[in-house]
Design a protein around this motif. Sequence first.
Motif, PDB file in Angstrom:
ATOM      1  N   ASN A 112       0.757  -1.129   0.026  1.00 39.02           N
ATOM      2  CA  ASN A 112       0.009  -0.147   0.084  1.00 39.02           C
ATOM      3  C   ASN A 112       0.859   1.351  -0.090  1.00 39.02           C
ATOM      4  O   ASN A 112       0.749   2.458  -0.608  1.00 39.02           O
ATOM      5  N   LYS A 113       1.997   1.121   0.789  1.00 37.41           N
ATOM      6  CA  LYS A 113       2.716   2.441   0.786  1.00 37.41           C
ATOM      7  C   LYS A 113       3.422   2.677  -0.604  1.00 37.41           C
ATOM      8  O   LYS A 113       3.676   3.750  -1.191  1.00 37.41           O
ATOM      9  N   ARG A 114       3.994   1.507  -1.070  1.00 40.19           N
ATOM     10  CA  ARG A 114       4.472   1.634  -2.475  1.00 40.19           C
ATOM     11  C   ARG A 114       3.374   2.537  -3.426  1.00 40.19           C
ATOM     12  O   ARG A 114       3.891   3.188  -4.433  1.00 40.19           O
TER      13      ARG A 114
ATOM     14  N   ILE B 212       3.053   6.210  -2.556  1.00 38.87           N
ATOM     15  CA  ILE B 212       4.249   6.957  -2.839  1.00 38.87           C
ATOM     16  C   ILE B 212       4.191   7.153  -4.354  1.00 38.87           C
ATOM     17  O   ILE B 212       4.343   8.200  -4.799  1.00 38.87           O
ATOM     18  N   ARG B 213       4.012   6.248  -5.083  1.00 39.81           N
ATOM     19  CA  ARG B 213       3.928   6.202  -6.521  1.00 39.81           C
ATOM     20  C   ARG B 213       2.849   7.261  -7.122  1.00 39.81           C
ATOM     21  O   ARG B 213       3.202   8.072  -7.887  1.00 39.81           O
TER      22      ARG B 213
ATOM     23  N   ARG C 116       3.882  10.793  -5.808  1.00 43.05           N
ATOM     24  CA  ARG C 116       4.973  11.263  -6.769  1.00 43.05           C
ATOM     25  C   ARG C 116       4.324  11.776  -8.361  1.00 43.05           C
ATOM     26  O   ARG C 116       4.564  12.845  -8.939  1.00 43.05           O
ATOM     27  N   LYS C 117       3.525  10.870  -8.970  1.00 42.99           N
ATOM     28  CA  LYS C 117       2.760  11.144 -10.181  1.00 42.99           C
ATOM     29  C   LYS C 117       1.797  12.543  -9.867  1.00 42.99           C
ATOM     30  O   LYS C 117       2.116  13.346 -10.830  1.00 42.99           O
ATOM     31  N   ASP C 118       1.155  12.697  -8.858  1.00 42.08           N
ATOM     32  CA  ASP C 118       0.644  13.911  -8.556  1.00 42.08           C
ATOM     33  C   ASP C 118       1.248  15.098  -8.400  1.00 42.08           C
ATOM     34  O   ASP C 118       0.888  16.208  -8.888  1.00 42.08           O
ATOM     35  N   VAL C 119       2.335  14.980  -7.648  1.00 41.46           N
ATOM     36  CA  VAL C 119       3.498  16.191  -7.734  1.00 41.46           C
ATOM     37  C   VAL C 119       3.949  16.453  -9.032  1.00 41.46           C
ATOM     38  O   VAL C 119       3.947  17.787  -9.289  1.00 41.46           O
ATOM     39  N   PHE C 120       4.447  15.446  -9.832  1.00 41.42           N
ATOM     40  CA  PHE C 120       4.819  15.802 -11.171  1.00 41.42           C
ATOM     41  C   PHE C 120       3.576  16.719 -12.129  1.00 41.42           C
ATOM     42  O   PHE C 120       4.140  17.797 -12.595  1.00 41.42           O
TER      43      PHE C 120
ATOM     44  N   GLN D 284      -0.243  11.866   6.481  1.00 40.69           N
ATOM     45  CA  GLN D 284      -0.782  10.606   5.611  1.00 40.69           C
ATOM     46  C   GLN D 284       0.050   9.778   5.070  1.00 40.69           C
ATOM     47  O   GLN D 284      -0.066   8.283   4.886  1.00 40.69           O
ATOM     48  N   LEU D 285       1.270  10.170   4.356  1.00 44.16           N
ATOM     49  CA  LEU D 285       2.045   9.473   3.702  1.00 44.16           C
ATOM     50  C   LEU D 285       2.826   8.462   4.588  1.00 44.16           C
ATOM     51  O   LEU D 285       3.374   7.591   4.377  1.00 44.16           O
TER      52      LEU D 285
END
Length: 165
Positions: A40-42, A45-46, A49-53, A123-124
């Motif tokens: 779930n953490k993987r 985080i993925r 990262r996509k949302d931040v990008f 949350q992260l």
Amino acid sequence: MEAAIDFSIWALFSRATLPVKLVIIILILMSIWSWTIAINKRFSIRRARKDVFNFDRKFWSGEPLDELFDEVGSNPKGGSAIIFSAGMTEWRRSHREDGAMIPGAQARIERSMDVALSKEANQLQSSLGILASIGSVGPFVGLFCAVCVIVNAFVWLSSEQYSYR
């Protein structure tokens, strides 16, 4: 002639004592729980990262921030968008009717963004304490199981009668 002893996992488990069986079951459950958290953490985080990008690309595109805020809307997707939305919401609230900023507006905007940042970080990081606890306690639970097996082996050996030739 002695019968062959079955050393399959199920046979070993079925011959184990109750405490050993309980420890094995606890270790299996802790392992499943750990893998579930890790997977779930993987994915979290993925996705983050996509949302931040995606948000960074929009943020640094050169468009006015008011237009980006209107596009993001009241339900932003992703941590960066949530933090940006919190800051922009407070910025819009900090204007007086004549267009000037109210006193202390910058501190209010920073505080609003800090709160949003803290919520996103929490949350992260959620469930990582559980994962750390399982990782540190697991070896000791396994060691307890090994000690139980050794004690039972000595008890069994002491009950056997050996004939010395």
